[in-house]
Motif scaffolding. Structure first.
Motif, PDB file in Angstrom:
ATOM      1  N   ILE A   5       0.858  -1.178   0.000  1.00 12.05           N
ATOM      2  CA  ILE A   5       0.000   0.000   0.000  1.00 12.05           C
ATOM      3  C   ILE A   5       0.896   1.229   0.000  1.00 12.05           C
ATOM      4  N   VAL A   6       0.577   2.190  -0.864  1.00 10.79           N
ATOM      5  CA  VAL A   6       1.267   3.474  -0.857  1.00 10.79           C
ATOM      6  C   VAL A   6       0.279   4.496  -0.314  1.00 10.79           C
ATOM      7  N   VAL A   7       0.625   5.092   0.838  1.00  9.28           N
ATOM      8  CA  VAL A   7      -0.181   6.161   1.415  1.00  9.28           C
ATOM      9  C   VAL A   7       0.340   7.452   0.793  1.00  9.28           C
ATOM     10  N   MET A   8      -0.496   8.079  -0.037  1.00 10.13           N
ATOM     11  CA  MET A   8      -0.061   9.220  -0.842  1.00 10.13           C
ATOM     12  C   MET A   8      -0.819  10.488  -0.474  1.00 10.13           C
ATOM     13  N   GLY A   9      -0.233  11.621  -0.847  1.00  9.21           N
ATOM     14  CA  GLY A   9      -0.874  12.908  -0.626  1.00  9.21           C
ATOM     15  C   GLY A   9       0.164  14.002  -0.516  1.00  9.21           C
ATOM     16  N   VAL A  10      -0.317  15.219  -0.389  1.00  7.35           N
ATOM     17  CA  VAL A  10       0.590  16.354  -0.279  1.00  7.35           C
ATOM     18  C   VAL A  10       1.272  16.358   1.084  1.00  7.35           C
ATOM     19  N   SER A  11       2.318  17.152   1.201  1.00  7.44           N
ATOM     20  CA  SER A  11       3.030  17.305   2.465  1.00  7.44           C
ATOM     21  C   SER A  11       2.064  17.794   3.540  1.00  7.44           C
ATOM     22  N   GLY A  12       2.112  17.168   4.699  1.00  5.38           N
ATOM     23  CA  GLY A  12       1.252  17.559   5.801  1.00  5.38           C
ATOM     24  C   GLY A  12      -0.081  16.848   5.850  1.00  5.38           C
ATOM     25  N   SER A  13      -0.338  15.941   4.891  1.00  6.18           N
ATOM     26  CA  SER A  13      -1.629  15.243   4.865  1.00  6.18           C
ATOM     27  C   SER A  13      -1.700  14.095   5.879  1.00  6.18           C
ATOM     28  N   GLY A  14      -0.562  13.708   6.443  1.00 10.91           N
ATOM     29  CA  GLY A  14      -0.563  12.643   7.446  1.00 10.91           C
ATOM     30  C   GLY A  14      -0.058  11.316   6.935  1.00 10.91           C
ATOM     31  N   LYS A  15       0.656  11.320   5.814  1.00 12.49           N
ATOM     32  CA  LYS A  15       1.106  10.063   5.195  1.00 12.49           C
ATOM     33  C   LYS A  15       1.919   9.193   6.167  1.00 12.49           C
ATOM     34  N   SER A  16       2.886   9.787   6.833  1.00 13.26           N
ATOM     35  CA  SER A  16       3.766   9.005   7.714  1.00 13.26           C
ATOM     36  C   SER A  16       3.004   8.462   8.917  1.00 13.26           C
ATOM     37  N   THR A  17       2.189   9.311   9.527  1.00  9.36           N
ATOM     38  CA  THR A  17       1.429   8.896  10.708  1.00  9.36           C
ATOM     39  C   THR A  17       0.422   7.803  10.356  1.00  9.36           C
ATOM     40  N   VAL A  18      -0.349   8.040   9.301  1.00  3.99           N
ATOM     41  CA  VAL A  18      -1.349   7.045   8.876  1.00  3.99           C
ATOM     42  C   VAL A  18      -0.656   5.777   8.386  1.00  3.99           C
ATOM     43  N   GLY A  19       0.413   5.938   7.598  1.00  8.17           N
ATOM     44  CA  GLY A  19       1.128   4.771   7.077  1.00  8.17           C
ATOM     45  C   GLY A  19       1.671   3.879   8.176  1.00  8.17           C
ATOM     46  N   ALA A  20       2.307   4.488   9.185  1.00  6.60           N
ATOM     47  CA  ALA A  20       2.862   3.698  10.297  1.00  6.60           C
ATOM     48  C   ALA A  20       1.754   2.988  11.067  1.00  6.60           C
ATOM     49  N   ALA A  21       0.648   3.688  11.311  1.00  9.47           N
ATOM     50  CA  ALA A  21      -0.469   3.079  12.042  1.00  9.47           C
ATOM     51  C   ALA A  21      -1.120   1.961  11.224  1.00  9.47           C
ATOM     52  N   LEU A  22      -1.255   2.170   9.924  1.00  7.99           N
ATOM     53  CA  LEU A  22      -1.850   1.141   9.057  1.00  7.99           C
ATOM     54  C   LEU A  22      -0.949  -0.091   8.993  1.00  7.99           C
ATOM     55  N   ALA A  23       0.352   0.123   8.856  1.00 13.36           N
ATOM     56  CA  ALA A  23       1.286  -1.010   8.809  1.00 13.36           C
ATOM     57  C   ALA A  23       1.219  -1.811  10.111  1.00 13.36           C
ATOM     58  N   GLN A  24       1.133  -1.100  11.231  1.00  8.58           N
ATOM     59  CA  GLN A  24       1.027  -1.788  12.523  1.00  8.58           C
ATOM     60  C   GLN A  24      -0.270  -2.591  12.577  1.00  8.58           C
ATOM     61  N   ARG A  25      -1.352  -2.001  12.121  1.00  9.77           N
ATOM     62  CA  ARG A  25      -2.661  -2.685  12.124  1.00  9.77           C
ATOM     63  C   ARG A  25      -2.618  -3.942  11.250  1.00  9.77           C
ATOM     64  N   LEU A  26      -1.953  -3.842  10.077  1.00  7.75           N
ATOM     65  CA  LEU A  26      -1.894  -4.962   9.138  1.00  7.75           C
ATOM     66  C   LEU A  26      -0.726  -5.919   9.417  1.00  7.75           C
TER      67      LEU A  26
END
Length: 171
Positions: A5-26
Motif C-alpha cells: 500500500i502506498v499512502v499518498m498525498g501532499v506534504s502535511g496530509s498525514g502520510k507518515s502517521t497514517v502509514g505507520a499506524a496502518l502497517a502496525q494494524r496490518l
C-alpha cells in the motif's frame, strides 16, 4: 497475498502517521519515502525549492525497489506520489500496489502542516504540492479518504473500503 500500500498525498496530509499506524494494524513493514531522498533533494527542499522530475526519478526508483521486495508479502510506504507518472513508475516495480490518497483542502492540510515543527518541507511549498497533485484515475487501484478525521477513523475507512472492493472483485 497482500499487495503493498502506498499512502499518498501532499506534504502535511498525514502520510507518515497514517502509514505507520496502518502497517502496525496490518502487521506488515512500514517505510517513509522521506528516508529515501538523496541529500541533494533534502537540501533543495530545505532551501524552499520544489523538486523537479529529474530529482524525483532516482528517489522513486529506490521506493519502487522497496515495494518490489514486498510485492508478494505486503508493506506500507508513505510517499507523496502526486503525479500519475510517479505512480506508474512505482507500479513498474510492483503492478498490484494499492493507493490510499489522503485528501484534504489546502486549509485543513495547512493547519496540520503548521503543527509539524522542524520538518524539512517548508509550508511555503504546500501550494506547489497542490498544483502538482493529480487525483487517482478510475483505472488506478486505490481510494481517496478525507484527512479531516482521526487516524483511527482514516484506517477504519480504508479497511472498510478494501473489504467492499474485495467483495466486489470476487463476484
Amino acid at each position: 497475498m497482500a499487495s503493498p500500500i502506498v499512502v499518498m498525498g501532499v506534504s502535511g496530509s498525514g502520510k507518515s502517521t497514517v502509514g505507520a499506524a496502518l502497517a502496525q494494524r496490518l502487521r506488515v513493514p512500514f517505510a517513509d519515502a522521506d528516508d529515501f531522498h538523496p541529500p541533494a533533494n533534502v537540501a533543495k527542499m530545505t532551501a524552499g525549492e520544489p523538486l523537479n522530475d529529474d530529482d524525483r526519478y532516482p528517489w522513486l526508483e529506490a521506493i519502487g525497489e522497496w515495494l518490489a521486495e514486498r510485492c508478494a508479502t505486503g508493506g506500507v510506504m508513505s510517499c507523496s506520489a502526486l503525479k500519475r507518472k510517479y505512480r506508474d513508475q512505482l507500479r513498474r516495480h510492483c503492478p498490484d500496489i494499492e493507493m490510499l490518497h489522503l485528501a484534504g483542502t489546502p486549509e485543513v492540510i495547512g493547519r496540520r502542516q503548521a503543527s509539524r515543527p522542524g520538518h524539512f518541507m517548508p509550508a511555503s511549498l504546500l501550494a506547489s504540492q497542490f498544483d502538482t497533485l493529480e487525483p487517482l484515475e478510475p483505472d488506478e487501484r486505490g481510494v481517496d479518504i478525507d484527512v479531516d478525521q482521526s487516524i483511527d477513523a482514516i484506517i477504519e475507512s480504508y479497511i472498510a473500503s478494501t473489504d467492499t472492493r474485495g467483495t466486489e472483485e470476487n463476484r
